[in-house]
Each structure stands twice: as structure tokens, then as C-alpha cells.
Design a protein around this motif. Structure first.
Motif, short mmCIF file in Angstrom:
data_model
loop_
_atom_site.label_atom_id
_atom_site.label_comp_id
_atom_site.label_asym_id
_atom_site.label_seq_id
_atom_site.Cartn_x
_atom_site.Cartn_y
_atom_site.Cartn_z
N ASN A 1 0.79 -1.23 0.00
CA ASN A 1 0.00 0.00 0.00
C ASN A 1 0.82 1.28 0.00
O ASN A 1 0.27 2.36 0.14
N VAL A 2 2.14 1.15 -0.10
CA VAL A 2 2.98 2.34 -0.20
C VAL A 2 3.69 2.23 -1.55
O VAL A 2 4.59 1.41 -1.72
N THR A 3 3.26 3.04 -2.50
CA THR A 3 3.65 2.80 -3.88
C THR A 3 5.13 2.51 -4.09
O THR A 3 5.47 1.49 -4.67
N THR B 1 10.35 11.54 -4.93
CA THR B 1 9.95 10.46 -5.83
C THR B 1 9.37 11.06 -7.12
O THR B 1 8.82 12.16 -7.09
N ILE C 1 5.34 7.70 -10.31
CA ILE C 1 5.88 6.52 -9.63
C ILE C 1 5.00 5.29 -9.78
O ILE C 1 5.49 4.16 -9.89
N ASP C 2 3.67 5.46 -9.80
CA ASP C 2 2.78 4.30 -9.87
C ASP C 2 3.01 3.49 -11.14
O ASP C 2 3.13 2.26 -11.10
N ASP C 3 3.07 4.18 -12.27
CA ASP C 3 3.33 3.49 -13.53
C ASP C 3 4.72 2.87 -13.58
O ASP C 3 4.91 1.77 -14.08
#
Lengths: 324, 324, 324, 324
Positions: free
Chosen positions: B108-110, B287, B291-293
Motif C-alpha cells: 500500500n505504499v507505492t 519520488t 511513480i505508480d506506472d
């Protein structure tokens, strides 16, 4: 020159005051405080104030509470209620108000997901009014809600999407929820800004270029935002300021070195920031490590505040439980 | 004194060389480069090298490729293959190897989710070997995989969980995937480190305190990691360095000011970093916005590399398609 | 012969009573009811009872409340409290109890995700006890929690994983949360079963083959489960029963047709079920359309009940708010 | 009377043929088959055909391939290509086509999430054309995409939202992706339907009441759908049919019992279905257990097909890799 990036009217005024030591002409400020929340109302009253601030005429209300970041449930409830109260005062006064709530930002970018996550918790009723052909209700008003996504994933201007929806569904007011940027980390996830001026081009964490305001949509637009990031440039700038301050303490006013520091202040700071951030590719943000949990909490607080403000029959007892 | 935080052996060596202008005694380095990837093998050969580096004896291989961050599919495939090749060379040589792949970090922490997301794409077969009571297979080896979560959500030491699983499932080798921290933003999401020394206490983005290594688990432990963040302290430190450098250019060696700069370098820098970061509450990271992708891409590349390295019958054609 | 698939002791007993019109020998049943919840305690007291029921000796408590499926927040709170009370009575009596909560099932299969989703909301404290080297606390007990995933994604027997964790972390009791199957749709998502016998091989929605019980783990194991699906075979069977009943009403006892119906009942029913389900590939389930929301609600209710039962200092007021 | 629920033109025609043993007047059907896919084109040519079928005039193309459900990557690629080819033939012929892709359905209800999940993988370019003020490109056309959510969560008619977007963004064609219902489990997740008639009120898994078609939107609307569920009523009906068939074999034509069976067929079947499903609350569906993975695969196949059909410069090699 380096421009500190902030979406908070409060911080624009703060920067002005730091430099000029006076209130901005055309701007009225009042504050109210209880043990937990500091409410600041910045009223940009005329064109002069608007120009100095680089913000449109209108009311900007800020709720500041460091406790927002912690897990104290009672405080969070309290803030939902303060938010609801401030919000209610800005809504058009009218029975059977029709509201559209819009969540801006990208579901898949955590600090930008505040809008969509809050909107997912809004108590939506418009389809029920239509289904039962009701015109009014004592407990509920007609509420619709949408999170249109961001231009990078839709290819569409958010403004185009929302304008179409407003034209077809005819709400009396639009409430927009968005993630903002702050200049100070201490305000990140600890501040809620409510404004009557909608969303301006270029605000927010992502890129939203068409304004969402009364002028573009034809109905009042109230924006609710929370700063969830600080630009890396802001952190760098803060650092440079502090280094210079440290040197300045030791340099004599009038000395060659002192003037060098002054000179740097004016000319080279922006270059330094660029030099530091260049390998970072500009596209970085500074964010708390536990941002995912924080966004979850904040989206609940915002949704609670909006639900209480909009629906006459909803209060705190209801919003804390089992509303998806 | 301020300690630059890095999990990359490459960067520890780089820092040493910057200061001492020589190779670390007891450490052998070789490099290999093609158009797209720079492979650096840092071999910490003896106790002296280990002490200077603050890293255990063993092999640390780094794949650096700025292209990792962009969306070039061919380059990504190429990196999966380079990763597979380097990884394969470190695996115990043995027919019918049994491997356990462990994803460290918090779903849950990208930026910390790299391990769990990569492990979710590992081709798991152990239960099939058991079900069909097979001892060996030409195309597949016996692979199991788990992402145990982090101590903050389980209350358990990751090491306790993994040790129990190793005792009951008896793999020949453990491959651990984890998110790391780098000292340089240019390496973030652009570098993969493979090492034979497992995971040390305190490494990684979160807090993992018990070592996961051959000593604690009783079987070889190969770690695969990607730096996904830079500490905010590192960004601040970089900034301070640059400001001082800017001043130094203008100060005469031997002058009072020059020595002031030198003095600052030694004594006050850490205080400045603390002063800048204090309102940020220490717990912040720098960051990239997307970052998610990036984590999604990286987890696929890592999983591809591991799947190709482990299973004799899997190659690039297979991993790019429809493996969940 | 077709075996109605159910994980509920209540339903096994119900089937027995439908056929035999008497209580199962060796089984004691008592019921308690308030306006909203029917609590049934099935006590399988000896080996005879266990054999007839096909369930191990021990206590099976069922909470039935059709309201569980609807969005009534007060009722849900009430059920959390009833669950907490029943659960508490089954916990080992001991100061400073240490508990491990295990969420069985697959995160990525909605009706099977109940366990992992509930466990994600458990108030975990073990690492804090360790960090502050505390032995006891007035408000909290030492709780750890894990969702180990399913064999299809880990390649590992869940039992192997949990046994290792129990050996290394030494809890006094294990609470296992799992999704179950019911024979009646009206009980799906409307029933909670608590039992002192743990989880048996083959129970649950997925495949879990090693038992999780006091015998295998060495400490008491309390299982909390909710039926979230009905087998498609059960729906088919219900349909066939009803069709036969419809015909039977019109057929004369003793006539050739009547005996044909009886005969069918015994011999061909299972074949019919297989014939209906064959194109469905056997691997189908019957589930409410809004299953995603339901699982979210249920996981909160279960977590609330467990948190209240375990921690002396947590009550309903706390669990409804902002616990991640 | 019980109406088998299906969104597939193919199945409507099948039901007609089962009963009448002839082709529907006004409907032309042709089929094409390779080893893996059966392509059926049902051309509803005139008003008579449309009325009999209860479907609008237009072309309905079905791709059937049982392999769709399995993990064979090559077959899936093949189907993406067949889909792309059929889709391309239906697109308006025009250079620099502008397309809007719409994903219907609810993100949070797994079998209904096909549309949103496919749309998330569409290669969106419209904002880039705008940003670089390009009119045309050799490799890409101007594509935008949106998943507007469902009425239950937005309070808005999907048609209202899409109409507004079409008015403001002026695409030449709209491609709508949606989850459908089938009457036969063997077609679930194994069939893709493409049609030129858009989406009719009441189609799909959820409730979408305003049509999305050329008439309502002013541009051609091509629908791409996959049946992802079977109604529980369909399963029940199938069961009843089989039970009756089993009895019929044993009953003599002309006998009282035979006529009873016939009578039941006409009058009581619907009552039986209702009686079986009543405790299920009507709102249930029958779905494969691994539906989450299946939807992920299908959304990739659909997105691949659409991306290849729309963009001249995209082929299979590109779509299989790293497009988010």
C-alpha cells in the motif's frame, strides 16, 4: 526567477507580508481559532488585490490543523464539521439545491487521487430523484458526482467534460475537490482550502488547463482542496535560503562577501535550483512516506464535510459508517 | 555527521573514490557495457573491503540503464534478459533446483510495493509438483513465492515469517525482491542491483530489522533490488554542496571566508539538513510523479528476469504475455 | 451421490433434521434471539456426533441476521458487538494474551477476499510491544496478523506458512478468518460462524488442504467465517427439488409416475446436476451482484468484532473510525 | 413468461431457429471459421428482422473461441488481430479519423469492470495532437477515452455524460466497450460481439437507460462487448428444461403425464424459476470463480484489438508490452 509554487491564498499573502510587512491592498483577512483548527478567511475584494495575489477575486478559507495528519478520530470528526459549516455558508441559499461534485486528479497517482477518492464517498442521489420523480426531499438534496480522470489518460480537457455534464444535468452549484501543492511541508496534508473561485488553469498536482469556474460553467463553483505535495524545487529553495542565512549571520553588512550573498539571492538562486534538480528530471515531488494512508483519511474527511454540508438529513453519526 | 543513505554498493564505492581517489582495498570491480546497459560487478572479497564499505562480503552486480524509466519496450525486454543472465550465474548449480521468491515491502505504499508486485508475477509451480507428485520437469523448476507484508501491518518480523517458511518448504535458494534507496536521483528507477548477500537489517524503504541472508536462513539468498526513492535528506545535502561550491569558486583559498566554508562543510551541514527537514517531520521522500506506472513496469521487468532465470522452459516470448 | 456443499454446522444439522426429524445424537443445540440476530450454538459433544455431522468435536456458533446485507449502520454495529461477545467467551482466559489473526483466501477473488480484507483492519500491536519491550498493557494485548495468500499463488500450503509463524512468534491463540460456502442463498452474507475447531482441509471457497487447528498448530484455533457464495451445484439441486415437488403434488402416491419421481430422487439427480453444469465447467459460483461492496462491509464488521474481543481498551466508538 | 436474457444477437437468432427451424426473415447470416475462431456476422437488414429479433437494424459480428478463457498467449494474440480486422471494416473510412472510446460499467463490480479496464489500456493521443497543434500523423489518429462510471455512483445518465463529451470534443466515431450477459455459460468469457448499433437501454450487466447510438450521439457508434455473466434465472431455466426432458423421455406422448409436462412448460416454469430464486433476492449472477483474472485478460485483448484497429502505426508487437 524562481517562483515558489503554491495553490494556497494563505501562502501567497504570507509571502507578501514577509517581504512588504503589510497587508495586501484590496484584501481583507480574518481569523478564528479553537483548540484544534485555525480558520483563516482571505477575502480578495477587488481587482488590485487579485492582481497582487495572482488569484481571482473571491473568498479563500483555510482550515489548518496539524492534527489532520495523525490518527485522532475525534479531531477528524471535528474538522469534517468545521469544513461542513464553512462550506454551507458558501452554498447558494435555495431550497432543493442541485449539486454536482467533481473529483479532479488521477486515481493512479497517489497524492493526486484525493479528488476521485473523496468523490467515491459522496452520497449520490440524483438518479433516485429521477427514478421516483421526486422534486424535493426533507433529508436529501439532488446530488450527482463524477471523477472525469486527467488529460493524460482521457485525451480530453477536464473542462470540456464537466461543461457537457453541467449543460445536460443542470446543477445549481458545482463543488470541485482537488489535490493542491503547498510551499511548506508543514501544511501538507494538514490544511484544507475552500474557495469560491473554482479551479484555475495550471493549479493542482497534474495539469488541468481549462478553468472550472462560474465564468466557464455558468453556475457557482466551490473548490475544496488539500495540499498533498511540495514541489522538490520548493524544498531546494528552502535549503538555499537557509544556507545563505547561515552565512549571512557571519558576514558583515557592507562587506564584499555580504554583497555577494545579496547578489546570489537575486541572480543565481534559480540557476542553483535548476542545477540541483536537473538530474531529477524536474518531475519529482516531495511527499510523506505514508501518503497512501493519509490520502485515504483525508478523502473521508472531505467527503464527510461535503455530505454534511449538502444533505440536510446527514450528520456526523451517519457519515462515519458504511457509506461507500 | 550526515550519512548519505544508499543501498547500492556501487554508490558506496563511488563515494569512497570521490574522496580517496583510489579503489577500496579488498574490492574488485569490473564493468561491461553494451549500447543500453552498464553492468558493474563489485566483488567485496575480504573482511577489510566489507568493513570499509559497510557491506557484507559477496558479489554486488548493478545494471544501469536510464532507458528503464522510459516506455521503450525493446529496451525493457533486453534488460529482463540481462537480469536473467546475471541472476542465473549466481544461482546454485543443481538440477531440479527449488526456489522461494520473497517480495519485501508494503503493497500500500507505492514506492515500496515493488517486491510484492514483482512476486505477484512470478510463475509459481511448487503446488503443481506436489499435486502431481513430480520430482523434476524439463521446463519448470519448483518455485514458491510469498509477500509477507511489513512489520507495521503484521506485527511480525519478516525474518521470522520467512525462516518458518524455509524450514517447512525447504527451498535450495531464496530470491528476495525489494525496493531500495539511492543517493542519486538519476539512478532511481534506472538501476537494478543483484547481490549474493541477501538483505541487511535496516535496508530498503521501510524498516526490516532481521537479516534475510544465508546465515539466518541456511540457504543462499540472492537479493534483487531497485532504488525507487531518494531520501529528502539526500536532496538537501546535494543542494548544500552545490551552494557551497558556488561560493567557493568566488572565495580565495586561505581567506577567512574560504576557511568558513571549509568549517561549515565539516560541522554545520548536518545541522542545516535537519533544520530544513524538521518541519517535514523527517519522514518524507523524493519520488517521481509517475511513480505508480514506473513501479508497474519495473515489477514486470524484474519478474520477467526472475522467471527466465529460474525456469529452463520460459523465455522472453512467454513472459511478456498474460502471466498474472 | 450429490453432496450439498456447506461449511455451516447449522446447515448440516438442518439437513439431518429434515431427513430424520430428530436431533443428532451427541449434539446439543441452544438458541438465543434478540430483535436482530439469531444466535445458534451447536455443541458437537462426542465422537458420534462428530461422525454424523462430518465435523470435528467442538463448538459452532452461528449469528444469523438478514440485515447484515443491508446498509443499516446501527444493526452492523450491533452485530460486531454480538460477535465480540461470543468470540471473547471462546478465547483462552489469561492476562496478556497473545493472538495471531490469519486471513485466509485470495485477495484477487472478490468473494474469497473476506479474510485478507478483514485482517487488513485488525489493530496490530506485537511490534510495538517488542519495540518498547513491554510485557503487558491495560488497553491492548499483543496482536499480530497475516494473510498468507492461497496455494495457487504461493505454491505453499497455508498450513506450512502459519505453522512456521506460530513456532517463531508463539501466540497463545490463533483466530482464522475465512470465506465459506452455504447451501442456502438466504444465508449468504447474512451469517457469521464462529467455531473452536479451526479450519478443516477442503473448507472454504478455494482449496486449503492442511488443517489449521489446535492439533496442527499446538495452540487453540478459533475460526470466524461468513458464507459468501453458494455452489452453482446447490442452486441446480434446489431447482431440481422444486420441480420434483411440483410434479409430486400432482402424482398419486403408489402410481408408476410417483415411483419414477422417487427413483429419480435417488439415482439421477446427480447426473442431472452434472449435465446442467457441464458446459459451465464446474468452476462457477452463484453470488450477489453487489458482492464487492458486501465484502467490504463484512470485513469491517468482522474486524470490528475481533478488535473489540481482543483488545480490552477498544470499543465500538473506536473501531468505526479511521483504523486502516 | 420467462424471457431468456441475452445481449448476443447470435443467441436471439439461435433461440428463433430452435423454435421455428428457419432463418429469421430480414436477417442474413454468414460464418467464417479458422482453427481457433468462429466469426458469425448477423446482418439485421430490415425492420421486420429487427422486430423479430428485438434488436436494431445493423450488423452484429460475433467472435467465438473457447480458448479465450485459457491462458494460451498465441491464441489471444490471434483473437486481438481478428477483432482488429473486423472492427476496422466497420470504422468510417476517412483519413485522420477522430475516435472516442467509452468504457461502460462499474470499476468496482468485477464482471462489470471489463469496459473501464479495457479503456484504461487504450492508447490515448488527443491531448498530444492539441499540444503540438497537429492535424494528422502517419502512425496515430486522434483518440480520446473515458469511463464515466455507472448511474448508481454518479447519479448521472451515462448518455448525458457521453453526449456532452461528444458535443465538446467532436469525434467522428464512438467505440463503446461493455460487459454483456449471455444465455449460455459456454459463451461467457469466450465470445466477443461487435455491433454497429451501439448500446440499447437496459443492455449490459448494470442499468444503462439512455441509448448510446448514432441517433442519440450524432456519430456512428460501434459497440464491443463480452458476455461475462449468466443470469441465475438462465441457469435455473436450463435446469428445469433438463429435468422436464428427462421425464419426457419416460412419459408416453398423449398420456396424461405427458400433457402435464407440456402444460408445465407453458404455465408454471416462470413460477418455478421465481420460487427457486426468491430467497436469492433476484439479484444474483453465475460467474466463474477466477473471474478477476479473466476480466484482466479480456480487457487486454479488447484494448489490443481496438488499438490495432484505430492506430495505423500500432501492431501486435507493440500492444503486448508496457502500454498502461
Amino acid at each position: 526567477m524562481f517562483q515558489v509554487r503554491t495553490d494556497l491564498a494563505l501562502e501567497v499573502r504570507e509571502l507578501y507580508q514577509e517581504e512588504k510587512q503589510q497587508e495586501i491592498p484590496g484584501v481583507k483577512v480574518d481569523q478564528e481559532e479553537d483548540t484544534d483548527v485555525l480558520v483563516t478567511r482571505v477575502d480578495v475584494m477587488d481587482q488590485q488585490g487579485a492582481e497582487i495575489m495572482g488569484k481571482k477575486q473571491g473568498m479563500y478559507i483555510t482550515l489548518e490543523s496539524p492534527g489532520l495528519r495523525k490518527a485522532d478520530a475525534d479531531l477528524k470528526d471535528h474538522i469534517s464539521q468545521v469544513l461542513a459549516k464553512e462550506l454551507k455558508a458558501l452554498l447558494p441559499e435555495r431550497k432543493n439545491l442541485k449539486a454536482l461534485v467533481v473529483g479532479l486528479g488521477n486515481w493512479n497517482v497517489t497524492p493526486d487521487a484525493l479528488g476521485p477518492k473523496a468523490v467515491a464517498k459522496i452520497h449520490v442521489t440524483r438518479h433516485l430523484f429521477k427514478m421516483y420523480q421526486k422534486e424535493s426531499d426533507d433529508h436529501m438534496i439532488e446530488v450527482s458526482a463524477i471523477s472525469p480522470g486527467v488529460m493524460g489518460t482521457t485525451g480530453l480537457e477536464t473542462g470540456e467534460i464537466i461543461k457537457g455534464i453541467v449543460e445536460h444535468s443542470r446543477p445549481d452549484v458545482v463543488v470541485v475537490v482537488d489535490a493542491l501543492a503547498s510551499r511548506k511541508m508543514e501544511r501538507v496534508n494538514a490544511t484544507i482550502q475552500i474557495s469560491t473561485t473554482g479551479i484555475s488553469p495550471g493549479s493542482g498536482v497534474g495539469n488541468k488547463r481549462m478553468a472550472l469556474d462560474e465564468e466557464s460553467l455558468g453556475v457557482p463553483v466551490i473548490a475544496v482542496g488539500v495540499p498533498t505535495v511540495v514541489d522538490a524545487a520548493t524544498l531546494t529553495n528552502d535549503t538555499i535560503q537557509l544556507v545563505i542565512k547561515a552565512f549571512s549571520k557571519q558576514a558583515q553588512a557592507g562587506s564584499e562577501f555580504y554583497s555577494m550573498l545579496e547578489k546570489l539571492k537575486e541572480e543565481e538562486k534559480y540557476g542553483l535550483i535548476r542545477e540541483v534538480l536537473e538530474p531529477y528530471n524536474a518531475n519529482v515531488m516531495v511527499t510523506p512516506k505514508e501518503i497512501d494512508d493519509i490520502i485515504l483519511d483525508l478523502s473521508q474527511i472531505i467527503a464527510n464535510g461535503i455530505n454534511i454540508a449538502l444533505h440536510p438529513g446527514i450528520d456526523l453519526k451517519d457519515v462515519n459508517r458504511y457509506i461507500h
